[in-house]
Scaffold this active site. Structure first.
Site, PDB file in Angstrom:
ATOM      1  N   SER A  66      44.931  38.766  34.411  1.00  0.00           N
ATOM      2  CA  SER A  66      43.987  37.550  34.690  1.00  0.00           C
ATOM      3  C   SER A  66      43.878  36.734  33.244  1.00  0.00           C
ATOM      4  CB  SER A  66      42.894  37.841  35.335  1.00  0.00           C
ATOM      5  OG  SER A  66      42.230  38.532  34.397  1.00  0.00           O
ATOM      6  N   HIS A  89      45.103  38.804  41.593  1.00  0.00           N
ATOM      7  CA  HIS A  89      45.439  37.480  41.010  1.00  0.00           C
ATOM      8  C   HIS A  89      46.776  37.072  41.888  1.00  0.00           C
ATOM      9  CE1 HIS A  89      41.952  36.690  38.565  1.00  0.00           C
ATOM     10  NE2 HIS A  89      42.210  38.006  38.343  1.00  0.00           N
ATOM     11  N   LYS A 114      39.059  35.754  45.639  1.00  0.00           N
ATOM     12  CA  LYS A 114      40.112  34.691  45.047  1.00  0.00           C
ATOM     13  C   LYS A 114      40.952  33.960  46.208  1.00  0.00           C
ATOM     14  CE  LYS A 114      39.740  37.811  41.072  1.00  0.00           C
ATOM     15  NZ  LYS A 114      38.599  37.275  40.613  1.00  0.00           N
TER      16      LYS A 114
HETATM   17  C1  LIG Z   1      42.116  42.347  38.222  1.00  0.00           C
HETATM   18  C2  LIG Z   1      40.915  42.230  38.853  1.00  0.00           C
HETATM   19  N1  LIG Z   1      40.262  43.318  39.541  1.00  0.00           N
HETATM   20  C3  LIG Z   1      39.218  43.193  40.192  1.00  0.00           C
HETATM   21  C4  LIG Z   1      38.448  42.134  40.208  1.00  0.00           C
HETATM   22  C5  LIG Z   1      37.024  42.137  40.801  1.00  0.00           C
HETATM   23  O1  LIG Z   1      36.959  41.329  42.128  1.00  0.00           O
HETATM   24  P1  LIG Z   1      35.730  40.816  42.746  1.00  0.00           P
HETATM   25  O2  LIG Z   1      35.303  39.507  42.202  1.00  0.00           O
HETATM   26  O3  LIG Z   1      35.870  40.932  44.165  1.00  0.00           O
HETATM   27  O4  LIG Z   1      34.532  41.985  42.294  1.00  0.00           O
HETATM   28  C6  LIG Z   1      38.945  40.966  39.313  1.00  0.00           C
HETATM   29  C7  LIG Z   1      37.621  39.897  39.353  1.00  0.00           C
HETATM   30  O5  LIG Z   1      37.796  39.215  38.294  1.00  0.00           O
HETATM   31  C8  LIG Z   1      39.894  41.014  38.910  1.00  0.00           C
HETATM   32  O6  LIG Z   1      40.520  39.981  37.877  1.00  0.00           O
END
Ligand SMILES: Cc1ncc(COP(=O)(O)O)c(C=O)c1O
Length: 400
Positions: free
Chosen positions: A186, A214, A245
């Site tokens: 990300s 993502h 997302k």
């Molecule tokens: C790669 C990745 N995994 C997990 C998460 C965590 O997601 P959540 O917002 O549902 O806690 C994110 C959030 O930014 C992320 O970018």
């Protein structure tokens, strides 16, 4: 007596130095009103949103909103309980069914956030004697999952297939091994070479977990992510995802075909020892996931937006995280933190919100302005965004 706050001094100094330059706090922005997936009122002015991860624009979908309202009325505002006690409502089961249908997998387990899904699944699968082999640029929730389970961490260089293979070959053949990868990384918006990495992991006796936070909804013919796009989804043991997302609400999940998966519901502490998601949230998530199955037009429009913005920013002279657009994230690399903060503020004054990212969240100490596109951005808005980048870039000296 030692000062428990002393360890935060370096971070406090960075914050204070930034604020001393006279810029507004980049981490204190308030969305005063949100009009649509792409427009909000910030500091009293209309602002185009280009840093929301609302890739498929589902937050204002009328069917999603109606499902949430109905569940709120019929089931109340919260479950007040764990999934394994009083916190499983029919909505949680329907949401897990929607996920199983979306991914065409046998099992689905919902968590309260994506962070908790990584924390729970990784720490439960890989304990003290086991090895977790992960990309060094992995998300914080992946690292925290490793720490919670006390597993031995073996990092390898970002997206480096050979480095992964070397690490795997050095480990004891009989040891438990979990390879943890992400579909889209990300920070820079680049994708993983999953095809090769999954093959190598399997050849070396490891289970594979891919975080598709993502890419869900957008990448792959059916929006199942990078593993689908690269033809290896059936070889992946666990897919982690989030509702925060593309799905447009909050929550996390793991889907899998592993025959023993269901036991995790009883042994995974971040699943057991927390309250389940409210009925309105699982109802919005289930409706959104089912609509994403029919999202081909939105996916095509989002790709077109991504390509146009990437090409436009490159043409203006900005340095980007990837040579070609690989996802809906386009990272604009800033020369340093101070310039990055000024550019971020100049964009906001133009009427554009992007994410400011800086170390330690970013790789190689970079300061990034991360743009994430939405399928609801119109062509006109992408044009406006480019105009804003040009004006702010020239005003701050980022481009000439
Ligand atoms: C790669 C990745 N995994 C997990 C998460 C965590 O997601 P959540 O917002 O549902 O806690 C994110 C959030 O930014 C992320 O970018």
């Amino acid at each position: 007596m030692s000062d428990l706050f002393a360890k935060f001094a370096p971070v406090a100094k960075i914050r204070d130095d930034i604020l001393a330059t006279g810029v507004s706090d980049p981490y204190g922005l308030v969305m005063e009103r949100v009009e649509s997936p792409t427009v909000a009122i910030c500091n009293g002015r209309r602002t185009i949103l280009l840093g929301t991860y609302n890739y498929m624009g589902m937050t204002f979908d009328p069917d999603v909103i109606a499902a949430g309202k109905k569940a709120l009325e019929e089931f109340g505002s919260g479950t007040t309980g764990s999934r394994v006690l009083n916190g499983t409502y029919s909505g949680h089961k329907e949401c897990e069914k929607a996920l199983r249908d979306f991914y065409r997998m046998d099992h689905a387990m919902i968590f309260s956030t994506g962070y908790q899904a990584n924390l729970g699944i990784i720490s439960t699968l890989a304990g003290k004697e086991d090895y977790i082999i992960l990309d060094i640029d992995s998300h914080a929730s992946i690292y925290d999952g490793c720490a919670l389970g006390n597993a031995q961490i073996v990092p390898f260089r970002h997206n480096d297939v050979e480095a992964l293979e070397k690490r795997l070959k050095r480990l004891p053949p009989e040891a438990g091994k979990l390879v943890v990868l992400e579909g889209v990384y990300s920070m820079l918006g680049d994708i993983a070479p999953l095809k090769e990495m999954v093959r190598i992991s399997k050849e070396n006796g490891a289970l594979v977990l891919v975080d598709e936070a993502h890419s869900m909804g957008f990448i792959g013919e059916n929006g199942r992510g990078v593993a689908e796009a690269q033809g290896v989804i059936d070889e992946v043991d666990f897919i982690i995802g989030t509702f925060s997302k593309s799905v447009g609400t909050v929550g996390g999940f793991c889907v899998s075909n592993h025959p023993e998966f269901e036991i995790l519901r009883l042994v995974c502490r971040p699943y057991v020892f927390t309250a389940s998601l409210p009925p309105s949230v699982v109802a919005t998530a289930a409706t959104s996931i089912r609509k994403l199955m029919q999202g081909a037009d939105k996916r095509a429009h989002l790709w077109a937006n991504s390509k146009r913005l990437h090409a436009g920013l490159k043409q203006l002279g900005f340095t980007l995280g990837t040579d070609e657009p690989q996802s809906a994230i386009i990272a604009v690399i800033m020369p340093d933190l101070e310039t990055g903060v000024h550019m971020w503020e100049a964009l906001l004054e133009e009427g554009l919100y992007v994410n400011l990212a800086r170390p330690p969240a970013t790789p190689a100490g970079m300061t990034l302005l991360r743009c994430s596109l939405c399928s609801e951005h119109s062509e006109g808005q992408v044009g406006e965004i480019l105009g804003m980048f040009e004006a702010a870039g020239k005003a701050t000296g980022c481009i000439s």
